[in-house]
Write an enzyme that holds these catalytic residues in place. Structure first.
Site, PDB file in Angstrom:
ATOM      1  N   ASP A 200       3.768  -5.958  -1.422  1.00 15.59           N
ATOM      2  CA  ASP A 200       5.027  -5.797  -2.156  1.00 15.59           C
ATOM      3  C   ASP A 200       5.454  -4.374  -1.812  1.00 15.59           C
ATOM      4  O   ASP A 200       4.868  -3.405  -2.326  1.00 15.59           O
ATOM      5  CB  ASP A 200       4.816  -5.943  -3.669  1.00 15.59           C
ATOM      6  CG  ASP A 200       6.142  -5.834  -4.410  1.00 15.59           C
ATOM      7  OD1 ASP A 200       6.958  -4.971  -4.047  1.00 15.59           O
ATOM      8  OD2 ASP A 200       6.365  -6.608  -5.351  1.00 15.59           O
ATOM      9  N   HIS A 201       6.455  -4.244  -0.955  1.00 15.72           N
ATOM     10  CA  HIS A 201       6.697  -2.907  -0.403  1.00 15.72           C
ATOM     11  C   HIS A 201       7.170  -1.906  -1.459  1.00 15.72           C
ATOM     12  O   HIS A 201       7.093  -0.705  -1.248  1.00 15.72           O
ATOM     13  CB  HIS A 201       7.650  -2.956   0.807  1.00 15.72           C
ATOM     14  CG  HIS A 201       9.097  -3.132   0.450  1.00 15.72           C
ATOM     15  ND1 HIS A 201       9.645  -4.350   0.155  1.00 15.72           N
ATOM     16  CD2 HIS A 201      10.116  -2.250   0.348  1.00 15.72           C
ATOM     17  CE1 HIS A 201      10.931  -4.204  -0.126  1.00 15.72           C
ATOM     18  NE2 HIS A 201      11.251  -2.937  -0.007  1.00 15.72           N
ATOM     19  N   HIS A 263       9.167  -7.537  -7.013  1.00 16.43           N
ATOM     20  CA  HIS A 263       9.404  -6.098  -7.159  1.00 16.43           C
ATOM     21  C   HIS A 263       9.585  -5.674  -8.624  1.00 16.43           C
ATOM     22  O   HIS A 263       8.935  -4.743  -9.096  1.00 16.43           O
ATOM     23  CB  HIS A 263      10.638  -5.675  -6.358  1.00 16.43           C
ATOM     24  CG  HIS A 263      10.578  -6.064  -4.903  1.00 16.43           C
ATOM     25  ND1 HIS A 263       9.410  -6.055  -4.186  1.00 16.43           N
ATOM     26  CD2 HIS A 263      11.538  -6.455  -4.029  1.00 16.43           C
ATOM     27  CE1 HIS A 263       9.662  -6.434  -2.939  1.00 16.43           C
ATOM     28  NE2 HIS A 263      10.945  -6.690  -2.826  1.00 16.43           N
ATOM     29  N   LYS A 362      22.561  -8.517  -5.816  1.00 19.79           N
ATOM     30  CA  LYS A 362      23.199  -8.027  -4.594  1.00 19.79           C
ATOM     31  C   LYS A 362      24.666  -7.750  -4.902  1.00 19.79           C
ATOM     32  O   LYS A 362      25.210  -8.266  -5.862  1.00 19.79           O
ATOM     33  CB  LYS A 362      23.067  -9.055  -3.483  1.00 19.79           C
ATOM     34  CG  LYS A 362      21.615  -9.304  -3.086  1.00 19.79           C
ATOM     35  CD  LYS A 362      21.461  -9.597  -1.615  1.00 19.79           C
ATOM     36  CE  LYS A 362      20.011  -9.873  -1.240  1.00 19.79           C
ATOM     37  NZ  LYS A 362      19.224  -8.639  -1.002  1.00 19.79           N
TER      38      LYS A 362
HETATM   39  P1  NDP Z   1      12.226 -13.338  11.411  1.00 24.21           P
HETATM   40  O1  NDP Z   1      13.107 -14.469  11.031  1.00 24.21           O
HETATM   41  O2  NDP Z   1      12.795 -12.245  12.239  1.00 24.21           O
HETATM   42  O3  NDP Z   1      10.949 -13.991  12.110  1.00 24.21           O
HETATM   43  C1  NDP Z   1       9.869 -13.228  12.639  1.00 24.21           C
HETATM   44  C2  NDP Z   1       9.354 -13.936  13.877  1.00 24.21           C
HETATM   45  O4  NDP Z   1       8.719 -15.151  13.491  1.00 24.21           O
HETATM   46  C3  NDP Z   1      10.435 -14.322  14.850  1.00 24.21           C
HETATM   47  O5  NDP Z   1      10.737 -13.263  15.724  1.00 24.21           O
HETATM   48  C4  NDP Z   1       9.826 -15.507  15.560  1.00 24.21           C
HETATM   49  O6  NDP Z   1       8.951 -15.022  16.573  1.00 24.21           O
HETATM   50  C5  NDP Z   1       8.982 -16.137  14.477  1.00 24.21           C
HETATM   51  N1  NDP Z   1       9.704 -17.252  13.843  1.00 24.21           N
HETATM   52  C6  NDP Z   1      10.971 -17.270  13.391  1.00 24.21           C
HETATM   53  N2  NDP Z   1      11.280 -18.456  12.844  1.00 24.21           N
HETATM   54  C7  NDP Z   1      10.192 -19.210  12.952  1.00 24.21           C
HETATM   55  C8  NDP Z   1       9.875 -20.528  12.562  1.00 24.21           C
HETATM   56  N3  NDP Z   1      10.764 -21.312  11.952  1.00 24.21           N
HETATM   57  N4  NDP Z   1       8.643 -20.990  12.815  1.00 24.21           N
HETATM   58  C9  NDP Z   1       7.743 -20.219  13.414  1.00 24.21           C
HETATM   59  N5  NDP Z   1       7.988 -18.940  13.804  1.00 24.21           N
HETATM   60  C10 NDP Z   1       9.186 -18.454  13.581  1.00 24.21           C
HETATM   61  O7  NDP Z   1      11.586 -12.758  10.076  1.00 24.21           O
HETATM   62  P2  NDP Z   1      11.535 -11.273   9.543  1.00 24.21           P
HETATM   63  O8  NDP Z   1      10.951 -10.406  10.596  1.00 24.21           O
HETATM   64  O9  NDP Z   1      12.830 -10.927   8.946  1.00 24.21           O
HETATM   65  O10 NDP Z   1      10.508 -11.430   8.327  1.00 24.21           O
HETATM   66  C11 NDP Z   1       9.139 -11.662   8.536  1.00 24.21           C
HETATM   67  C12 NDP Z   1       8.455 -11.784   7.193  1.00 24.21           C
HETATM   68  O11 NDP Z   1       8.644 -10.579   6.468  1.00 24.21           O
HETATM   69  C13 NDP Z   1       9.026 -12.899   6.322  1.00 24.21           C
HETATM   70  O12 NDP Z   1       7.979 -13.464   5.595  1.00 24.21           O
HETATM   71  C14 NDP Z   1       9.996 -12.160   5.405  1.00 24.21           C
HETATM   72  O13 NDP Z   1      10.158 -12.839   4.188  1.00 24.21           O
HETATM   73  C15 NDP Z   1       9.279 -10.832   5.225  1.00 24.21           C
HETATM   74  N6  NDP Z   1      10.190  -9.733   4.886  1.00 24.21           N
HETATM   75  C16 NDP Z   1      11.195  -9.394   5.755  1.00 24.21           C
HETATM   76  C17 NDP Z   1      12.044  -8.346   5.444  1.00 24.21           C
HETATM   77  C18 NDP Z   1      13.099  -7.919   6.379  1.00 24.21           C
HETATM   78  O14 NDP Z   1      13.802  -6.941   6.065  1.00 24.21           O
HETATM   79  N7  NDP Z   1      13.271  -8.553   7.531  1.00 24.21           N
HETATM   80  C19 NDP Z   1      11.914  -7.587   4.169  1.00 24.21           C
HETATM   81  C20 NDP Z   1      10.780  -8.005   3.364  1.00 24.21           C
HETATM   82  C21 NDP Z   1       9.969  -9.046   3.728  1.00 24.21           C
HETATM   83  P3  NDP Z   1       8.601 -15.911  17.884  1.00 24.21           P
HETATM   84  O15 NDP Z   1       9.762 -16.830  18.125  1.00 24.21           O
HETATM   85  O16 NDP Z   1       8.409 -14.886  18.937  1.00 24.21           O
HETATM   86  O17 NDP Z   1       7.364 -16.620  17.510  1.00 24.21           O
HETATM   87  C1  BG6 Z   2      13.227  -7.335   0.077  1.00 27.40           C
HETATM   88  C2  BG6 Z   2      14.224  -8.439  -0.190  1.00 27.40           C
HETATM   89  O1  BG6 Z   2      11.982  -7.661  -0.446  1.00 27.40           O
HETATM   90  O2  BG6 Z   2      13.681  -6.142  -0.567  1.00 27.40           O
HETATM   91  C3  BG6 Z   2      15.620  -8.048   0.255  1.00 27.40           C
HETATM   92  O3  BG6 Z   2      13.812  -9.606   0.533  1.00 27.40           O
HETATM   93  C4  BG6 Z   2      16.026  -6.738  -0.354  1.00 27.40           C
HETATM   94  O4  BG6 Z   2      16.557  -9.063  -0.103  1.00 27.40           O
HETATM   95  C5  BG6 Z   2      14.947  -5.689  -0.113  1.00 27.40           C
HETATM   96  O5  BG6 Z   2      17.245  -6.321   0.229  1.00 27.40           O
HETATM   97  C6  BG6 Z   2      15.254  -4.411  -0.873  1.00 27.40           C
HETATM   98  O6  BG6 Z   2      14.312  -3.444  -0.509  1.00 27.40           O
HETATM   99  P1  BG6 Z   2      14.676  -1.892  -0.632  1.00 27.40           P
HETATM  100  O7  BG6 Z   2      13.424  -1.202  -0.235  1.00 27.40           O
HETATM  101  O8  BG6 Z   2      15.820  -1.652   0.313  1.00 27.40           O
HETATM  102  O9  BG6 Z   2      15.084  -1.674  -2.046  1.00 27.40           O
END
Ligand code: NDP
Ligand code: BG6
Length: 513
Positions: A200-201, A263, A362
């Site tokens: 949980d960041h 959070h 949001k």
């Molecule tokens: P992405 O949608 O960018 O996916 C990450 C990677 O996973 C992709 O580059 C792809 O890599 C692979 N992927 C995407 N879709 C699928 C699928 N349907 N099935 C299998 N593999 C898939 O996700 P994020 O990087 O945004 O998030 C990753 C995790 O971190 C999630 O659990 C998200 O909830 C969490 N998170 C993200 C935040 C953010 O700001 N992005 C904030 C907080 C939490 P490849 O095709 O190379 O396998």
């Molecule tokens: C993530 C949520 O956990 O926290 C996002 O998935 C949200 O929807 C984000 O925007 C907010 O994080 P921060 O650190 O920018 O307050």
């Protein structure tokens, strides 16, 4: 010099904390989180000389990406997202040990290839390394990855030395109580709890850690920290951003799952928990679980303890923005909430009768996360009656988590002059003024903590379940009633009228932080 072991929570990102030789494997290495947070975190740890001497980074994903291309994608991510500019020498120290393995998340043979790749690294450097698996993929593939880490032997607890394999799991941790329990079950079939780091960041944020220090390193707060002196607590996590390009994810999630269950509930747990016996990870997590379990089940339905809403069109920073239902990827009749507010009661000796109000949304007026402790009003005998002269406010202690991190206290003060008039004033402490503003990002702290084996700032399995137990009936109810009771608020405002009504019952109102 003392031989007493240095406690990781106390010593933080200190150069004295040696992480063992480590290979970090990122699943989902081509993704958004990897680029925006994880690669910059690794780079900044390298910049601060906090990575172990034998540190290796391995990207993993379904796309075939040559090592050189992965390194240049990583360098681009640092240029775009790191808090520090890219320094060629610092990056080269990491880049020289950065590689990529292509494979499916449910492809057993690919995990064998990954295991061989790590064996190859160990042979090359002539020693065993700790394996830290960071699962940064969509949740649909968390379970297959964990199972394959088990089946391929990569999750082994002991690696022939005191080193362990460890796994960091991104949020969301399940989508309700049942799925969180299932995920915990899958994890426990492969890993022991001490190997598991649920992210949980918010816990990695400097000011969230400071909450523990403020509460337990200052003697003035503890005697007041209870129902005798505190009237109510408000926890706000407000964002200016809308759903943006994340419509696909957000439609399945909504504010309760995305922000409240994790959070804001963590902020509540740290605010309300009893003093732990020590700063040990388990001692702190035990106290958090106790307080989460002491929260009374919510009354749901009309006039209950919960409000939900979607943002409508409005103005943000002088520009008009669309409402949630007009955003890309959103169903025209979506019943996904972009705002949620809860009124919680904690059934224990300390907090009986003190409402805890939580809200997150949001497209709100301002980006701000804070915990506000509202104290009881003083007896009105001396300064009552003449309201024009005596503008009395309740004392409020607020922890500003972000932005403009700090702490402030509202006190009533005499306005200088020959007659006695009062006015509330704010005493403030600001991190940036006192310490400078270049603090580590949450993910730096968390990645390093996982490398050294400190789980204090991660969620234990039972914590996640306790929080889901509270939130799941709300989700079930909302699903059963569709859009009935869905309120709206204009983008750029402080939220919907139904959230004001939650507080009005006890003659409270939301702060405008
Ligand atoms: P992405 O949608 O960018 O996916 C990450 C990677 O996973 C992709 O580059 C792809 O890599 C692979 N992927 C995407 N879709 C699928 C699928 N349907 N099935 C299998 N593999 C898939 O996700 P994020 O990087 O945004 O998030 C990753 C995790 O971190 C999630 O659990 C998200 O909830 C969490 N998170 C993200 C935040 C953010 O700001 N992005 C904030 C907080 C939490 P490849 O095709 O190379 O396998
Ligand atoms: C993530 C949520 O956990 O926290 C996002 O998935 C949200 O929807 C984000 O925007 C907010 O994080 P921060 O650190 O920018 O307050």
């Amino acid at each position: 010099m003392s031989d007493t072991p240095r406690h990781p929570f106390l010593h933080g990102l200190s150069k004295h904390r040696g992480a063992p030789p480590t290979v970090v494997v990122i699943f989902g290495a081509s993704g958004d989180l990897t680029a925006r947070k994880l690669i910059p975190a690794v780079y900044n740890l390298s910049h601060d000389n906090l990575l172990p001497a034998d540190f290796h980074l391995v990207g993993y994903g379904r796309k075939a990406i040559p090592d050189g291309e992965f390194r240049s994608l990583a360098a681009d991510a640092i240029k775009e997202f790191s808090r520090r500019e890219l320094n060629g020498e610092v990056w080269e120290r990491v880049a020289a040990h950065t590689t990529y393995v292509a494979g499916g998340y449910d492809e057993r043979a690919a995990f064998d290839r990954l295991a061989q790749h790590i064996d190859g690294i160990e042979k090359k450097i002539g020693r065993d390394v700790q394996r830290l698996f960071y699962i940064s993929t969509p949740p649909s593939v968390f379970a297959p990855i964990i199972m394959n880490l088990g089946a391929s032997g990569l999750a082994a607890k002991h690696l022939g030395t005191p080193l362990h394999a460890k796994v960091i799991i991104e949020k969301p941790f399940g989508k309700d109580l049942t799925s969180a329990r299932e995920l915990n079950g899958t994890i426990r079939s492969v890993f022991e709890e001490h190997q598991v780091y649920r992210i949980d960041h918010y816990l990695g944020k400097e000011t969230v850690q400071d909450l523990l220090v403020q509460r337990f390193a200052n003697a003035i707060f503890e005697p007041l920290w209870n129902r005798n002196f505190i009237d109510s607590v408000q926890i706000t996590v407000a964002e200016e951003v809308g759903v943006g390009s994340r419509g696909g994810y957000y439609e399945q999630s909504g504010c309760l799952r995305d922000m409240i269950q994790n959070h804001t509930m963590q902020l509540l747990a740290l605010t309300a928990m009893e003093p732990p016996g020590s700063l040990d990870a388990e001692a702190i997590r035990d106290e958090k679980v106790k307080v989460l379990k002491a929260i009374q089940p919510l009354t749901i339905g009309p006039a209950g303890d919960v409000a939900r809403a979607q943002y409508g069109a409005g103005m943000m920073s002088g520009k008009s923005v669309p409402g949630y239902l007009e955003e890309e990827g959103i169903q025209p009749q979506s019943n996904t909430e972009t705002y949620a507010a809860l009124r919680l009661s904690i059934n224990n000796w300390r907090w009986q009768g003190v409402p805890f109000y939580l809200r997150s949304g949001k497209r709100m007026a301002r980006r701000v996360s804070e915990i506000a402790i509202n104290f009881r009003r003083p007896p009105g005998t001396l300064f009552a009656g003449e309201t024009a002269r005596f503008d009395l406010a309740a004392n409020t202690l607020s922890f500003q988590i972000q932005p403009d991190e700090g702490l402030s206290l509202i006190l009533n003060t005499k306005v200088p002059g020959l007659e006695t008039r009062t006015q509330p004033v704010k005493m403030s402490f600001r991190y940036a003024t006192t310490f400078g503003s270049n603090t580590a990002e949450a993910y730096e702290r968390l990645v390093l903590d996982a490398m050294i084996g400190d789980g204090t700032l991660f969620i234990r399995g039972d914590e996640a379940e306790a929080s889901w137990k509270l939130c799941t009936p709300v989700l079930d109810y909302w699903r059963s009633v569709g859009r009935t009771g869905m309120d709206t608020y204009a983008a750029g405002s402080w939220g919907p009228p139904s959230a004001d009504a939650l507080l009005a019952k006890q003659a409270h109102c939301w702060r405008q932080p």
